[in-house]
Design a protein around this motif. Structure first.
Motif, PDB file in Angstrom:
ATOM      1  N   ARG A 346      18.099  -1.068  30.366  1.00 10.75           N
ATOM      2  CA  ARG A 346      16.975  -0.273  30.840  1.00 10.75           C
ATOM      3  C   ARG A 346      15.961  -0.136  29.708  1.00 10.75           C
ATOM      4  O   ARG A 346      16.328   0.230  28.581  1.00 10.75           O
ATOM      5  N   CYS A 348      12.861   1.873  28.418  1.00  7.37           N
ATOM      6  CA  CYS A 348      12.341   3.227  28.616  1.00  7.37           C
ATOM      7  C   CYS A 348      11.047   3.398  27.824  1.00  7.37           C
ATOM      8  O   CYS A 348      11.068   3.469  26.584  1.00  7.37           O
ATOM      9  N   THR A 371      11.393   1.818  33.062  1.00  9.55           N
ATOM     10  CA  THR A 371      11.190   3.173  33.570  1.00  9.55           C
ATOM     11  C   THR A 371      10.242   3.895  32.628  1.00  9.55           C
ATOM     12  O   THR A 371      10.202   3.605  31.417  1.00  9.55           O
ATOM     13  N   VAL A 373       9.044   7.481  30.946  1.00  9.98           N
ATOM     14  CA  VAL A 373       9.458   8.849  30.642  1.00  9.98           C
ATOM     15  C   VAL A 373       8.210   9.715  30.668  1.00  9.98           C
ATOM     16  O   VAL A 373       7.387   9.684  29.749  1.00  9.98           O
ATOM     17  N   TYR A 434      12.818   8.519  24.049  1.00  9.70           N
ATOM     18  CA  TYR A 434      12.685   7.931  25.383  1.00  9.70           C
ATOM     19  C   TYR A 434      14.002   7.313  25.841  1.00  9.70           C
ATOM     20  O   TYR A 434      14.394   7.453  27.004  1.00  9.70           O
ATOM     21  N   GLU A 438      16.593   8.884  29.053  1.00  7.27           N
ATOM     22  CA  GLU A 438      17.109   8.135  30.201  1.00  7.27           C
ATOM     23  C   GLU A 438      18.631   8.231  30.277  1.00  7.27           C
ATOM     24  O   GLU A 438      19.206   8.382  31.352  1.00  7.27           O
TER      25      GLU A 438
END
Length: 444
Positions: A346, A348, A371, A373, A434, A438
């Motif tokens: 992932r 972030c 993703t 934040v 960050y 997550e």
């Protein structure tokens, strides 16, 4: 014929490829004597090998003047030099080379004129030394002195910053000299053990007594360690506890072949013109630990100085990030660390608009899981890192690539008003925020 002793930790002083050196250590470790020995040897070789020996204040010059003469006497070469005290100056009567003594502090932080008019004979310097560098009022004066010195340094010359680290992380020296090393200066750390044969028995006895009776004082005074946590933002980070040697991680893998990262979390903090872009690569392990395996740190301001371009677009940064990512996976594989496939990763990114553009460019290029934040809170995010190190959930692999991250964790500090001042290097810490956001709020 004279032998000029250079203790082993100081061998970079003899390397013609080393130009800038930061000597960071405690007392009775040989810094001043070794630097003076080098300067004396150089002046005996050529009339062009002038030396500039600096301290913060003019009133401190007599100390280093007398210290240099004592070193000459210890080496048995004092008869080859003549001395004068107004101004302080030593001349080698064999070659004519001179040792100059200057103070570099201005009257105020903005007064950068203390060394502006300095010009050595022949306009050459073979060595420049700033002793007790941490005593300078502010880094502006150090920068001004270096600007002057650089005009005269010979091709194989050196500039040396020698200091005992102040106990508080808030002190400018603990930030700026660490940054200097990160930008390419060679670091030398010595201890009294390195010059044990040169110390008096009484001195050794006193050092060992303090080591036994007052370990914290010993660590600061003789070990050159920053022992005060005053002002530290991530105060719970302890390199002795939270840095994992590569060999230790490899030993765990040999004991259990399944001790590998289950998921990877990459925290990304970006810049465009002057800030740095940083990536913190955290591996989530089967025992619940997060181990930072690698750090990418792209100093855009430095890259601009080297390339003379105005900035780095998001497209340029994605190319740089991809090159790092491929290298990261290869380096981990060589260490026996199996990075999971992209489906188990992932990325972030900071939720700010600037970084969102980079995130979209990265996603479009790689199709990796990304993703943003967006729910950021400075106090909560700092507390998360502090508590995670305190509870031994976060660890960092002890590698060259992670050195910048360790440096920022140790030097990021509050000011006298208990505020976090702008301008501190904290990009890897933001990237950590960050990634751990997550993990803590969307994964565990």
């Amino acid at each position: 014929m004279t032998t000029f002793p250079i203790p082993k930790p100081f061998r970079p002083l003899l390397d013609p490829n080393v130009r800038k050196i930061v000597e960071e250590s405690g007392r009775s470790t040989g810094k001043s004597t070794t630097n003076e020995t080098l300067g004396i040897a150089l002046t005996l070789q050529s009339k062009y090998n002038n030396v500039l020996y600096m301290r913060a204040e003019q009133r401190d010059l007599r100390d280093i003047f007398n210290s240099t003469i004592s070193t000459m006497q210890a080496l048995g070469v004092e008869r080859f030099f003549e001395y004068k005290t107004s101004p302080f100056e030593i001349t080698c009567i064999v070659t004519g080379a001179k040792i100059y003594f200057r103070g570099i502090n201005g009257k105020t932080a903005d007064d950068l004129t203390a060394t502006k008019g300095f010009t050595p004979q022949y306009k050459t310097l073979a060595l420049a030394i700033l002793d007790e560098a941490n005593e300078v009022k502010c880094f502006n004066h150090v920068r001004a002195a270096e600007t002057t010195v650089n005009k005269f340094l010979l091709p194989n010359a050196k500039i040396i910053y020698a200091y005992n680290p102040p106990s508080s992380r808030k002190h400018w020296a603990n930030r700026e000299f660490a940054e200097m090393v990160r930008n390419g200066a060679t670091k030398i750390h010595s201890t009294w053990e390195d010059i044990r044969k040169l110390l008096k028995a009484e001195t050794i006895s006193e050092i060992e007594r303090i080591r036994e009776q007052d370990p914290k004082h010993y660590a600061f005074w003789y070990g050159g360690e920053i022992v005060s946590l005053e002002g530290a933002v991530i105060w719970s980070f302890d390199r002795k506890k939270h840095l994992i040697p590569v060999s230790m991680l490899q030993e765990r893998i040999r004991a259990n072949i399944y001790y590998q990262p289950v998921v990877m979390f990459y925290g990304v903090d970006s810049g465009i013109t002057s800030d740095a872009t940083a990536i913190s690569a955290w591996g989530f392990y089967p025992d619940g630990r997060l181990i930072k395996l690698d750090t990418m740190y792209f100093d855009i301001a430095q890259a601009r100085r080297m390339t003379n371009i105005k900035g780095f677009s998001h497209t340029d940064q994605v190319i740089y990030m991809l090159d790092w990512y491929k290298s990261f996976r290869q380096r981990m594989s060589a260490l026996g660390i199996n990075i999971p496939p992209p489906d188990c990763e992932r990325w972030c990114f900071d939720g700010a608009a600037l970084t969102q553009d980079l995130m979209l460019e990265w996603e479009k290029t790689t199709h990796y899981n990304v993703t943003a934040v967006t729910n950021k809170d400075i106090e909560r995010d700092i507390a998360r890192l502090v508590n995670s190190f305190k509870s031994d959930m976060l660890f960092i692999l002890d590698t060259h690539e992670n050195a910048v991250s360790v440096e920022q964790l140790e030097t990021f500090s509050y000011d006298e008003n208990n505020e976090i001042p702008d301008g501190q290097a904290d990009h890897t810490i933001d990237a950590d925020k960050y990634a751990t956001y997550e993990v803590y709020y969307n994964y565990i």
